[in-house]
Design a protein around this motif. Structure first.
Motif, PDB file in Angstrom:
ATOM      1  N   GLN A  75       0.830  -1.203   0.000  1.00  0.00           N
ATOM      2  CA  GLN A  75       0.000   0.000   0.000  1.00  0.00           C
ATOM      3  C   GLN A  75       0.869   1.261   0.000  1.00  0.00           C
ATOM      4  OE1 GLN A  75      -2.105   1.213   3.614  1.00  0.00           O
ATOM      5  NE2 GLN A  75      -4.000   1.022   2.419  1.00  0.00           N
ATOM      6  N   VAL A  76       1.917   1.269   0.807  1.00  0.00           N
ATOM      7  CA  VAL A  76       2.806   2.430   0.895  1.00  0.00           C
ATOM      8  C   VAL A  76       3.468   2.690  -0.452  1.00  0.00           C
ATOM      9  CG1 VAL A  76       4.944   3.285   1.945  1.00  0.00           C
ATOM     10  CG2 VAL A  76       3.187   2.253   3.377  1.00  0.00           C
ATOM     11  N   LYS A  77       3.951   1.626  -1.101  1.00  0.00           N
ATOM     12  CA  LYS A  77       4.597   1.797  -2.412  1.00  0.00           C
ATOM     13  C   LYS A  77       3.596   2.343  -3.439  1.00  0.00           C
ATOM     14  CE  LYS A  77       8.247  -1.685  -2.219  1.00  0.00           C
ATOM     15  NZ  LYS A  77       8.700  -2.963  -2.805  1.00  0.00           N
ATOM     16  N   TYR A  78       2.387   1.780  -3.437  1.00  0.00           N
ATOM     17  CA  TYR A  78       1.381   2.244  -4.389  1.00  0.00           C
ATOM     18  C   TYR A  78       1.052   3.716  -4.173  1.00  0.00           C
ATOM     19  CZ  TYR A  78      -2.859   2.749  -7.068  1.00  0.00           C
ATOM     20  OH  TYR A  78      -3.786   3.201  -7.962  1.00  0.00           O
ATOM     21  N   GLU A  79       0.845   4.098  -2.925  1.00  0.00           N
ATOM     22  CA  GLU A  79       0.512   5.497  -2.626  1.00  0.00           C
ATOM     23  C   GLU A  79       1.667   6.430  -2.962  1.00  0.00           C
ATOM     24  OE1 GLU A  79      -2.385   6.818  -1.975  1.00  0.00           O
ATOM     25  OE2 GLU A  79      -3.294   4.847  -2.042  1.00  0.00           O
ATOM     26  N   MET A  80       2.905   5.956  -2.797  1.00  0.00           N
ATOM     27  CA  MET A  80       4.061   6.761  -3.187  1.00  0.00           C
ATOM     28  C   MET A  80       4.047   7.000  -4.696  1.00  0.00           C
ATOM     29  SD  MET A  80       8.142   5.916  -2.775  1.00  0.00           S
ATOM     30  CE  MET A  80       8.010   4.402  -3.742  1.00  0.00           C
ATOM     31  N   PHE A  98       7.122   8.621   2.374  1.00  0.00           N
ATOM     32  CA  PHE A  98       6.641   7.251   2.519  1.00  0.00           C
ATOM     33  C   PHE A  98       7.699   6.331   3.126  1.00  0.00           C
ATOM     34  CE2 PHE A  98       3.703   9.123  -0.466  1.00  0.00           C
ATOM     35  CZ  PHE A  98       2.492   8.649   0.017  1.00  0.00           C
ATOM     36  N   GLY A  99       8.774   6.925   3.641  1.00  0.00           N
ATOM     37  CA  GLY A  99       9.788   6.156   4.364  1.00  0.00           C
ATOM     38  C   GLY A  99      10.636   5.255   3.498  1.00  0.00           C
ATOM     39  N   LEU A 100      10.771   5.621   2.227  1.00  0.00           N
ATOM     40  CA  LEU A 100      11.564   4.821   1.300  1.00  0.00           C
ATOM     41  C   LEU A 100      12.632   5.701   0.654  1.00  0.00           C
ATOM     42  CD1 LEU A 100       8.539   2.932  -0.276  1.00  0.00           C
ATOM     43  CD2 LEU A 100      10.178   1.996   1.349  1.00  0.00           C
TER      44      LEU A 100
END
Length: 191
Positions: A75-80, A98-100
């Protein structure tokens, strides 16, 4: 591929149904230590889909939300990706929010463009297939077993493999790959 898509859809439906059902009952907030959140984290861990640094996710979507979970790496990757594509956010800002990292953004973007949502799922690390004990090396070992008319020990097979093919492998690795290979060859042999 079909199983992978079903897993993604099931994961997303599970998250949506479970979070919105509890979300409405709790007046718009999910308790931080609720059983629902614990079950979700356990499911994410089981699939290897937990964010390595959920505390680094600072995007406003994830503050006090029952739906957006900073532990859900997919989800985090998609939202990023969405924030860059749809909101025009800078890649550096999106990755940080997004912490990446920026390189993770570009790898994620490439995988998503090539594979869609399945590209966001975590992948198994390390070698994907045996790289030393190829079919050719196993054929050489199988021939040696047939010539010897008995099953040599792992150390003897390792020595033989090093002599004939120049490949150094652990005796247990050789036996673990050779025995199923010999069984397959036995099944193929006409009677």
């Amino acid at each position: 591929m079909r199983d992978l898509l079903l897993l993604i859809v099931a994961h997303m439906l599970y998250l949506i149904i479970k979070t919105h059902g509890r979300f409405a009952l709790q007046g718009g907030r999910m308790a931080a230590d609720s059983r629902q959140r614990v079950r979700r984290r356990q499911a994410l861990q089981a699939h290897g889909a937990t964010h390595p640094r959920p505390q680094a996710v600072s995007d406003p979507l994830y503050r006090g939300s029952a739906f957006f979970d900073p532990n859900d790496l997919v989800q985090v990757k998609y939202e990023m990706l969405r924030s860059v594509a749809k909101e025009g956010r800078a890649v550096v800002d999106a990755a940080e929010a997004f912490g990446l990292s920026r390189p993770v953004y570009y790898v994620t973007w490439e995988l998503f463009n090539r594979e869609g949502l399945p590209g966001l799922l975590p992948r198994k690390r390390g070698p994907k297939r045996p790289h030393k004990l190829t079919e050719e090396a196993l054929a050489v070992l199988a021939q040696a077993v047939r010539e010897a008319e008995h099953m040599p020990g792992g150390a003897e097979l390792a020595e033989l493999l090093a002599e004939r093919c120049g490949i150094h492998a652990h005796p247990r690795s050789i036996l673990r790959r050779l025995l199923p290979y010999l069984k397959r060859q036995e099944k193929k042999r006409p009677r």
